[in-house]
Write an enzyme that holds these catalytic residues in place. Structure first.
Site, PDB file in Angstrom:
ATOM      1  NE  ARG A  69      -1.324  25.083 -29.121  1.00 48.63           N
ATOM      2  CZ  ARG A  69      -1.727  25.199 -27.871  1.00 48.63           C
ATOM      3  NH1 ARG A  69      -2.730  26.011 -27.556  1.00 48.63           N
ATOM      4  NH2 ARG A  69      -1.169  24.500 -26.904  1.00 48.63           N
ATOM      5  CE1 TYR A 197       4.886  27.325 -33.900  1.00 41.54           C
ATOM      6  CE2 TYR A 197       2.633  27.517 -33.125  1.00 41.54           C
ATOM      7  CZ  TYR A 197       3.818  26.821 -33.178  1.00 41.54           C
ATOM      8  OH  TYR A 197       3.933  25.618 -32.532  1.00 41.54           O
ATOM      9  CE  LYS A 206      -2.519  20.947 -30.879  1.00 40.93           C
ATOM     10  NZ  LYS A 206      -2.315  19.558 -30.515  1.00 40.93           N
ATOM     11  CG  HIS A 226      -4.927  17.094 -27.373  1.00 45.21           C
ATOM     12  ND1 HIS A 226      -4.336  17.831 -26.366  1.00 45.21           N
ATOM     13  CD2 HIS A 226      -4.019  17.061 -28.374  1.00 45.21           C
ATOM     14  CE1 HIS A 226      -3.135  18.228 -26.743  1.00 45.21           C
ATOM     15  NE2 HIS A 226      -2.916  17.767 -27.951  1.00 45.21           N
ATOM     16  CB  SER A 248       2.282  20.539 -23.223  1.00 46.27           C
ATOM     17  OG  SER A 248       2.061  21.375 -22.123  1.00 46.27           O
ATOM     18  CB  CYS A 250       2.840  14.396 -20.073  1.00 46.01           C
ATOM     19  SG  CYS A 250       2.449  15.478 -18.683  1.00 46.01           S
ATOM     20  CE  LYS A 252      -1.440  13.472 -27.716  1.00 43.35           C
ATOM     21  NZ  LYS A 252      -2.202  14.639 -28.143  1.00 43.35           N
ATOM     22  CG  ASN A 254       9.277  11.087 -26.320  1.00 44.65           C
ATOM     23  OD1 ASN A 254       9.463  11.564 -27.440  1.00 44.65           O
ATOM     24  ND2 ASN A 254       9.854  11.571 -25.245  1.00 44.65           N
ATOM     25  CG  ASP A 275      -1.706  16.442 -31.607  1.00 45.49           C
ATOM     26  OD1 ASP A 275      -1.570  16.486 -30.373  1.00 45.49           O
ATOM     27  OD2 ASP A 275      -2.018  17.445 -32.277  1.00 45.49           O
ATOM     28  CB  SER A 366      12.223  24.772 -32.905  1.00 43.40           C
ATOM     29  OG  SER A 366      12.873  23.899 -32.014  1.00 43.40           O
ATOM     30  NE  ARG A 367       5.543  22.803 -32.094  1.00 44.59           N
ATOM     31  CZ  ARG A 367       4.579  22.160 -31.437  1.00 44.59           C
ATOM     32  NH1 ARG A 367       4.132  21.002 -31.882  1.00 44.59           N
ATOM     33  NH2 ARG A 367       4.086  22.655 -30.336  1.00 44.59           N
ATOM     34  N   GLY A 492      10.863   3.471 -23.403  1.00 43.44           N
ATOM     35  CA  GLY A 492      10.426   2.163 -23.908  1.00 43.44           C
ATOM     36  C   GLY A 492       9.842   1.263 -22.834  1.00 43.44           C
ATOM     37  CG  ASN A 494       6.566   4.685 -20.274  1.00 45.92           C
ATOM     38  OD1 ASN A 494       6.930   4.514 -19.112  1.00 45.92           O
ATOM     39  ND2 ASN A 494       6.716   5.845 -20.900  1.00 45.92           N
TER      40      ASN A 494
END
Length: 583
Positions: A69, A197, A206, A226, A248, A250, A252, A254, A275, A366-367, A492, A494
């Site tokens: 972005r 992209y 977004k 978000h 980002s 942190c 999220k 996962n 997201d 990469s995505r 896990g 968490n």
């Protein structure tokens, strides 16, 4: 193909501007998907991967100068500059339409314009909204097929209405000097040019679901956030839902796909969204949320069977990989995958690569693009038109010393202040400057489609309108000891923190009152089976008043940016916290 006059008129108008050789209206059918995939493989826009190992999977490489972005080229185009706020780049609508119009002029000559009608939100849901994206990229079309409910389903929901978000995209010449992503909230319009992209060109994500939708929610009395949406089912079969916002890096995604550890037998974690959350007040007075998306567009590097087994399982089929390593046998690899790298491969730039190359094979951004329904933890309620009821909202940051593992706000207004002061400290890998604090209120700083001071006010007003609002919490998985090592095991584990949060929402859970909010009592968390000393637990939950007083000074610098427009309630909470720290 479709009878909607407003859409047809607009498509005609944009075609006159961009001058494509052909216009193709898409219906979202399987036959169409196959045809587009075959065509994209022929042109080299995508490459089919090993059908036995990764059935239905494709690889795409972006231009080397087009990998993320571009926040400095992203604009909010409102009539008045102050309505965009200090949190956004601003351009007047007249200037933006003129400047981008010149780049769009003839940009699709020799190309096909694809008309992509898409639905954000579940079919038939009162939450859901329609967008139409015009694009000259088959890669965009194939991604939009995964990320949204695309084609006839969207036009059926629109009917003969003219209430849709207009999105125009052209790769043009992929020149970074002629690359702009402009949002016109007052016109419900998005123009994106010069990029191929994901985040710049998948306009439902977004651009619509956050920047335009946050403005719509502000005007219409709902929230576009978000936030991931997660269901936690206890051993008795009761499911509680939480929405959580993280900057980002942190964890999220996962958390959205968390797998309960063996110690938490009988618990299940359900992914509703990873997201974005659209939230409205329900008939029962609670806040209800839907995930407006139909897929996951996730960062690949670091995804492994340890960090996110559900994501790894999901992306074994029907997935588009962007900017990863291609192996000799037609599969993919990336840094952080728990498999040996290929001795020789082709990197994200399309050049030959080996582990000794001295540079990453996959781009750090990469995505993967994958249908949400393929996630093993996908919630049975994820497409419920009414959404799911939210018990707790969680804000997260990455702080070495400031924030404890978890704390609860005293009330909604205090919770808005907690979200407004969210921050992360940069790591050495990110900037070379360790510990630089980046403010990212509600993780919305790059995505709020209007002045953030007005956004805080909207949060405060929503709190007054919701009869039974969610409780608000803050978590920090990243507190470190004196050696700079993380104290909390994370991943896990968490779930143990989420259990305390849910117990607090139910009027239970042991907590101590501190100046910053309710913090778990030392015996308030389920820590059975964890190798954590009492000293470590105390360190995780400690509130250091000296550190917090310094924190409050840096918050003021951020708030000063918003001037008189900042709601008085935010500064009241700041003063109250300083007072409590002094006592």
């Amino acid at each position: 193909m479709y009878n909607n006059k407003a859409v047809s008129r607009w498509v005609e108008e944009m075609a006159k501007l961009t001058k494509p050789d052909e216009i193709v209206w898409l219906d979202g059918s399987e036959e169409e998907r196959k045809r587009l995939e075959d065509e994209a493989c022929r042109t080299g826009e995508i490459k089919e991967l090993n059908g036995e190992e990764l059935p239905g999977c494709y690889l795409h490489r972006t231009a080397v100068n087009d990998v993320a972005r571009v926040e400095h080229l992203t604009f909010i185009c409102t009539s008045k500059k102050e309505d965009a706020g200090p949190n956004n780049n601003w351009m007047s609508p007249a200037e933006a339409y003129d400047k981008l119009g010149k780049i769009f002029d003839g940009s699709m000559r020799g190309r096909t314009m694809y008309v992509v009608p898409y639905l954000m939100g579940p079919e038939g849901s009162p939450f859901s909204r329609v967008g139409v994206e015009l694009t000259d990229s088959i890669y965009v079309v194939l991604n939009m097929r995964i990320m949204t409910r695309m084609g006839k389903v969207a036009m059926d929901q629109l009917g003969d209405s003219d209430d849709f978000v207009k999105g125009l995209h052209s790769k043009a010449d992929l020149n970074p000097e002629r690359r702009f992503i402009c949002h016109f909230p007052e016109d419900k319009t998005i123009w994106s040019v010069g990029s191929g992209y994901g985040g710049n060109v998948l306009l439902g994500k977004k651009c619509f679901a956050l920047r335009i939708a946050s403005h719509m929610g502000w005007k219409e009395g709902w929230m576009a956030e978000h936030m991931l949406i997660l269901g936690i089912e206890d051993p008795e079969g009761k499911t509680s839902y939480v929405a959580a916002a993280f900057p980002s890096a942190c964890g999220k995604t996962n958390l959205a796909m968390l797998v309960p550890p063996l110690s938490q037998k009988g618990y299940k974690v359900w992914t509703v969204g990873d997201d974005i959350a659209w939230m409205r007040i329900g008939k029962d007075g609670r806040l209800w949320a839907v995930n407006p998306e139909a897929g996951f567009f996730g960062v690949v590097p670091g995804t492994s069977s340890k960090t996110n087994p559900n994501a790894l399982a999901a992306i074994q089929k029907n997935t588009i990989y962007t900017n990863v390593v291609e192996t000799p046998n037609g599969t993919v690899w990336w840094e952080g995958l728990d498999q040996e790298p290929p001795e020789n491969g082709i990197d994200w730039k399309g050049e030959s690569w080996s582990p000794n190359s001295g540079q990453p094979g996959a781009h750090p951004n990469s995505r993967f693009t994958v249908p949400a329904r393929q996630c093993p933890s996908i919630s049975p309620e994820w497409e419920n038109p009414e959404g799911v009821p939210i018990s707790a909202m969680i804000f997260g940051g990455r702080r070495a010393k400031v924030a404890p593992l978890v704390y609860q706000s005293f009330n909604w207004q205090h919770g808005v202040f907690v979200g407004a002061t969210m921050a992360s400290e940069t790591t050495a890998a990110a900037t070379g400057a360790v510990g630089v604090v980046r403010r990212d209120p509600m993780a919305m700083l790059p995505f709020c489609g209007y002045n953030m001071a007005d956004y805080f006010r909207h949060w405060l007003e929503m709190g007054r309108k919701i009869p039974n609002p969610p409780k608000i919490f803050h978590v920090n998985w990243f507190r470190t000891n004196d050696n700079g090592k993380f104290i909390w095991p994370g991943f896990g584990e968490n779930l143990r923190v989420l259990k305390w949060i849910i117990s607090r929402c139910e009027g239970e859970g042991k907590a101590d009152v501190t100046p910053i909010g309710y913090v778990p009592a030392v015996d308030g968390l389920d820590l059975e089976g964890l190798d954590l000393s009492l000293e470590s637990v105390q360190s995780l939950l400690d509130v250091d008043t000296v550190v917090w007083k310094e924190e409050l000074k840096t918050q003021l610098t951020f708030f000063d940016e918003f001037g008189d427009r900042l709601p008085k309630e935010i500064m009241d909470e700041h003063s109250s916290l300083m007072q409590r720290l002094e006592e």
